[in-house]
Write a protein that holds these residues in place. Structure first.
Motif, PDB file in Angstrom:
ATOM      1  N   LEU A 340       0.845  -1.102   0.037  1.00 61.70           N
ATOM      2  CA  LEU A 340      -0.156   0.116   0.057  1.00 61.70           C
ATOM      3  C   LEU A 340       0.888   1.320   0.055  1.00 61.70           C
ATOM      4  N   THR A 341       0.226   2.342  -0.663  1.00 63.32           N
ATOM      5  CA  THR A 341       0.958   3.508  -0.741  1.00 63.32           C
ATOM      6  C   THR A 341       0.576   4.549   0.453  1.00 63.32           C
ATOM      7  N   ARG A 342      -0.675   4.353   1.023  1.00 66.27           N
ATOM      8  CA  ARG A 342      -1.090   5.592   1.935  1.00 66.27           C
ATOM      9  C   ARG A 342      -0.731   5.117   3.286  1.00 66.27           C
ATOM     10  N   GLN A 343      -1.138   5.853   4.118  1.00 63.39           N
ATOM     11  CA  GLN A 343      -0.825   5.685   5.378  1.00 63.39           C
ATOM     12  C   GLN A 343      -1.259   4.569   6.284  1.00 63.39           C
ATOM     13  N   GLY A 359      -2.405 -13.822  18.286  1.00 60.65           N
ATOM     14  CA  GLY A 359      -2.056 -13.740  16.846  1.00 60.65           C
ATOM     15  C   GLY A 359      -1.091 -12.795  16.648  1.00 60.65           C
ATOM     16  N   THR A 360      -0.653 -12.642  15.483  1.00 60.25           N
ATOM     17  CA  THR A 360       0.566 -11.712  14.967  1.00 60.25           C
ATOM     18  C   THR A 360       0.003 -10.734  14.094  1.00 60.25           C
ATOM     19  N   LEU A 361       0.584  -9.482  13.905  1.00 58.56           N
ATOM     20  CA  LEU A 361       0.176  -8.595  12.927  1.00 58.56           C
ATOM     21  C   LEU A 361       1.725  -8.279  12.384  1.00 58.56           C
ATOM     22  N   ALA A 362       1.736  -8.450  10.900  1.00 62.22           N
ATOM     23  CA  ALA A 362       3.133  -8.203  10.508  1.00 62.22           C
ATOM     24  C   ALA A 362       3.101  -6.977   9.304  1.00 62.22           C
ATOM     25  N   VAL A 363       3.936  -6.111   9.235  1.00 60.15           N
ATOM     26  CA  VAL A 363       3.727  -5.018   8.353  1.00 60.15           C
ATOM     27  C   VAL A 363       4.959  -4.926   7.373  1.00 60.15           C
ATOM     28  N   ASN A 364       4.902  -4.705   6.069  1.00 61.59           N
ATOM     29  CA  ASN A 364       5.925  -4.571   5.128  1.00 61.59           C
ATOM     30  C   ASN A 364       6.050  -3.247   4.545  1.00 61.59           C
ATOM     31  N   VAL A 365       7.089  -2.523   4.638  1.00 61.18           N
ATOM     32  CA  VAL A 365       7.205  -1.068   4.277  1.00 61.18           C
ATOM     33  C   VAL A 365       8.299  -0.951   3.379  1.00 61.18           C
ATOM     34  N   ALA A 366       8.477   0.043   2.872  1.00 59.76           N
ATOM     35  CA  ALA A 366       9.691   0.237   1.608  1.00 59.76           C
ATOM     36  C   ALA A 366      10.420   1.385   1.885  1.00 59.76           C
ATOM     37  N   THR A 367       9.951   2.528   2.542  1.00 60.59           N
ATOM     38  CA  THR A 367      10.628   3.677   2.959  1.00 60.59           C
ATOM     39  C   THR A 367      10.999   3.932   4.314  1.00 60.59           C
ATOM     40  N   VAL A 368      11.887   4.867   4.593  1.00 56.38           N
ATOM     41  CA  VAL A 368      12.331   5.303   6.044  1.00 56.38           C
ATOM     42  C   VAL A 368      10.976   6.054   6.704  1.00 56.38           C
ATOM     43  N   TRP A 388      13.006  -5.551  11.389  1.00 52.45           N
ATOM     44  CA  TRP A 388      13.931  -5.815  10.728  1.00 52.45           C
ATOM     45  C   TRP A 388      14.286  -4.977   9.228  1.00 52.45           C
ATOM     46  N   ASN A 389      15.393  -4.585   9.100  1.00 53.25           N
ATOM     47  CA  ASN A 389      15.805  -4.062   7.869  1.00 53.25           C
ATOM     48  C   ASN A 389      16.264  -5.072   7.103  1.00 53.25           C
ATOM     49  N   VAL A 390      15.511  -5.658   5.710  1.00 50.63           N
ATOM     50  CA  VAL A 390      15.588  -6.559   5.076  1.00 50.63           C
ATOM     51  C   VAL A 390      16.551  -6.057   4.027  1.00 50.63           C
ATOM     52  N   MET A 391      17.784  -6.613   3.720  1.00 54.29           N
ATOM     53  CA  MET A 391      18.787  -6.458   2.581  1.00 54.29           C
ATOM     54  C   MET A 391      19.195  -7.415   2.077  1.00 54.29           C
ATOM     55  N   ILE A 392      18.774  -7.882   0.819  1.00 51.30           N
ATOM     56  CA  ILE A 392      19.012  -9.200   0.430  1.00 51.30           C
ATOM     57  C   ILE A 392      19.735  -8.876  -1.002  1.00 51.30           C
ATOM     58  N   ALA A 406      21.242  -6.913  -5.845  1.00 45.24           N
ATOM     59  CA  ALA A 406      20.607  -6.426  -4.586  1.00 45.24           C
ATOM     60  C   ALA A 406      18.922  -6.196  -5.156  1.00 45.24           C
ATOM     61  N   ILE A 407      18.113  -6.973  -4.249  1.00 46.52           N
ATOM     62  CA  ILE A 407      16.599  -6.620  -4.515  1.00 46.52           C
ATOM     63  C   ILE A 407      16.406  -5.160  -3.553  1.00 46.52           C
ATOM     64  N   PRO A 408      15.543  -4.354  -3.813  1.00 42.29           N
ATOM     65  CA  PRO A 408      15.228  -3.335  -3.251  1.00 42.29           C
ATOM     66  C   PRO A 408      15.124  -3.513  -1.531  1.00 42.29           C
ATOM     67  N   PRO A 409      15.863  -2.618  -0.726  1.00 41.96           N
ATOM     68  CA  PRO A 409      15.512  -2.773   0.644  1.00 41.96           C
ATOM     69  C   PRO A 409      14.325  -2.673   0.977  1.00 41.96           C
ATOM     70  N   SER A 410      13.892  -3.226   2.258  1.00 38.37           N
ATOM     71  CA  SER A 410      12.647  -2.823   2.680  1.00 38.37           C
ATOM     72  C   SER A 410      12.496  -3.201   4.311  1.00 38.37           C
ATOM     73  N   PHE A 411      11.613  -2.867   5.069  1.00 35.58           N
ATOM     74  CA  PHE A 411      11.362  -2.980   6.442  1.00 35.58           C
ATOM     75  C   PHE A 411      10.280  -4.032   6.781  1.00 35.58           C
ATOM     76  N   LEU A 412      10.457  -4.722   7.840  1.00 30.08           N
ATOM     77  CA  LEU A 412       9.411  -5.502   8.171  1.00 30.08           C
ATOM     78  C   LEU A 412       9.224  -5.548   9.694  1.00 30.08           C
ATOM     79  N   LEU A 413       8.022  -5.259  10.333  1.00 25.53           N
ATOM     80  CA  LEU A 413       7.733  -5.040  11.541  1.00 25.53           C
ATOM     81  C   LEU A 413       6.655  -6.076  11.929  1.00 25.53           C
ATOM     82  N   ALA A 414       6.493  -6.403  13.235  1.00 25.71           N
ATOM     83  CA  ALA A 414       5.541  -7.429  13.734  1.00 25.71           C
ATOM     84  C   ALA A 414       5.395  -7.130  15.310  1.00 25.71           C
TER      85      ALA A 414
END
Length: 423
Positions: A340-343, A359-368, A388-392, A406-414
């Motif tokens: 998603l691009t919105r807030q 249960g667990t909520l996980a969110v993946n975002v692409a920008t700081v 996590w800062n995912v840099m692969i 390198a694939i585009p870096p992203s951030f994973l939160l849970a």
């Protein structure tokens, strides 16, 4: 003398021969019941009884609510075919509503009868129901099995299974189809797989496969095999001219590990895009359901296409925009938000409020910027936020050299919702 109210709901297994095949104790359970639930086929097996009959909804979350309501009856009974704990409803309702609320009275399962009819032992067989897991996954498991016992369904008939096996070069099994077991019109058919591919059978059948002696496994072909999760990004169609976002394979694998998806889980994938995470979640939640929420009609069509390609029949495509789309969905055991691009803040709060305890909520975002706002939003939930800062970088062969792209870096939160304390 009026029978005393029973403290538990009885889950009663019934065979194709109906009440005639029940023990005296099981017949007494039915005779004393005041409320009997079951699928139409199961209710048809018990014939005329004094109790009120209620047909269960086909969707498991809705059926669960019917069971929950019926437990307030004096003597409720839930009937199902064969052994309720063997690919039956008992495991699902006990997991959701607690084992202490039920008593299970099993019958001989049709799988047990089928192996008896073909005179093969079944303790070492691979057993599966094709109604709750992808056919491609089952085919891969059969590849290395000595024996297999399958419950086909309307979409995955014995002929369809035979064609799928032959399509993967798996031609080293002899097949037995056992129809209407326990009924007067019971029939057992023996066939080679090419013969089976052209046959039709009664809907009530069990398929048994026995490996021919001395036949080795046929290896899966290259990249074409379907993994349980972490499939390559290009395994999911993107379509032309529309393209739906795909969560990168490595991020998908990390997110699914954090979500801790169980076989009976209800999962929400918010902003599902092409459905990569929803589909792999569905391959883990084989007895549950995954609700893939996507507002773009063209992308939603692409998601449905990918789900069909993977045989992920428990993916439910939801045409709508979150959080409004949450209103009609069952409470989830796991939620993933991405693509998603919105807030994210209102989505995070709304999803976490509906999340089941534990249960667990996980969110993946692409920008700081998105990372900062998402992290603050998750901290306000009252549960520790993990990040996590995912840099692969993926290895790529070029000529005789190995390089890494390198694939585009992203951030994973849970964050995991605390279970209520036991005071």
């Amino acid at each position: 003398m009026t029978a005393e109210p029973r403290s538990k709901m009885v889950i009663l297994g019934v065979g194709d021969d109906g009440t005639a095949g029940l023990t005296e104790a099981a017949r007494r359970v039915l005779a004393e019941a005041d409320h009997v639930l079951g699928a139409p086929s199961a209710l048809g097996l018990v014939g005329e009884i004094a109790a009120r009959k209620e047909v269960l909804e086909p969707e498991m979350p809705a059926a669960l609510e019917q069971v929950r309501a019926a437990m307030s009856s004096r003597r409720p009974v839930l009937v199902c075919g064969g052994d309720p704990l063997f690919y039956g409803v008992a495991r699902y309702v006990c997991d959701r509503l607690g084992k202490d609320g039920f008593e299970v009275v099993p019958h001989v399962s049709s799988m047990q009868l089928a192996f008896a009819r073909v005179k093969e032992s079944w303790e070492d067989a691979y057993l599966a129901s094709l109604s709750d897991r992808p056919l491609a996954t089952v085919v891969d498991r059969i590849r290395t099995a000595e024996k297999a016992g399958l419950f086909p369904d309307e979409r995955h008939t014995p002929a369809e299974v035979a064609r799928a096996l032959l399509g993967q070069g798996i031609d080293y099994f002899r097949a037995y189809v056992c129809e209407n077991l326990g009924s007067p019109d019971e029939r057992v058919t023996q066939a080679e797989l090419p013969e089976l591919a052209a046959m039709e059978f009664s809907p009530l059948n069990v398929l048994i496969l026995v490996r021919e002696p001395g036949r080795p496994d046929r290896a899966a072909g290259g990249e074409g095999g379907r993994r349980l999760f972490g499939n390559p990004d290009d395994a999911f169609a993107q379509g032309e001219p529309v393209s739906g976002p795909v969560t990168q394979a490595e991020v998908r694998a990390m997110a699914l590990a954090q979500l801790d998806i169980r076989p009976t889980s209800v999962v929400w994938d918010v902003g599902a895009g092409s459905g990569s995470l929803a589909i792999e979640a569905a391959r883990l939640a084989t007895l549950g359901a995954v609700y893939a929420i996507e507002p773009e009609a063209a992308v939603l069509a692409l998601l449905r296409r990918n789900a069909e390609e993977f045989g992920a029949t428990n993916v439910r495509a939801v045409d709508g925009r979150a959080p409004e789309a949450f209103a009609d969905l069952p409470d989830p055991d796991a939620v993933f938000i991405g693509g998603l691009t919105r807030q994210f803040d209102p989505l995070i709060e709304a999803a976490f409020a509906r999340l089941r305890p534990g249960g667990t909520l996980a969110v993946n975002v692409a920008t700081v910027e998105a990372l900062s706002s998402t992290y603050l939003a998750m901290k306000r939930l009252g549960a520790p936020a993990r990040a996590w800062n995912v840099m692969i970088a993926r290895g790529v062969e070029q000529m005789e050299s190995l390089r890494f792209d390198a694939i585009p870096p992203s951030f994973l939160l849970a964050a995991t919702k605390p279970a209520p304390s036991r005071g």
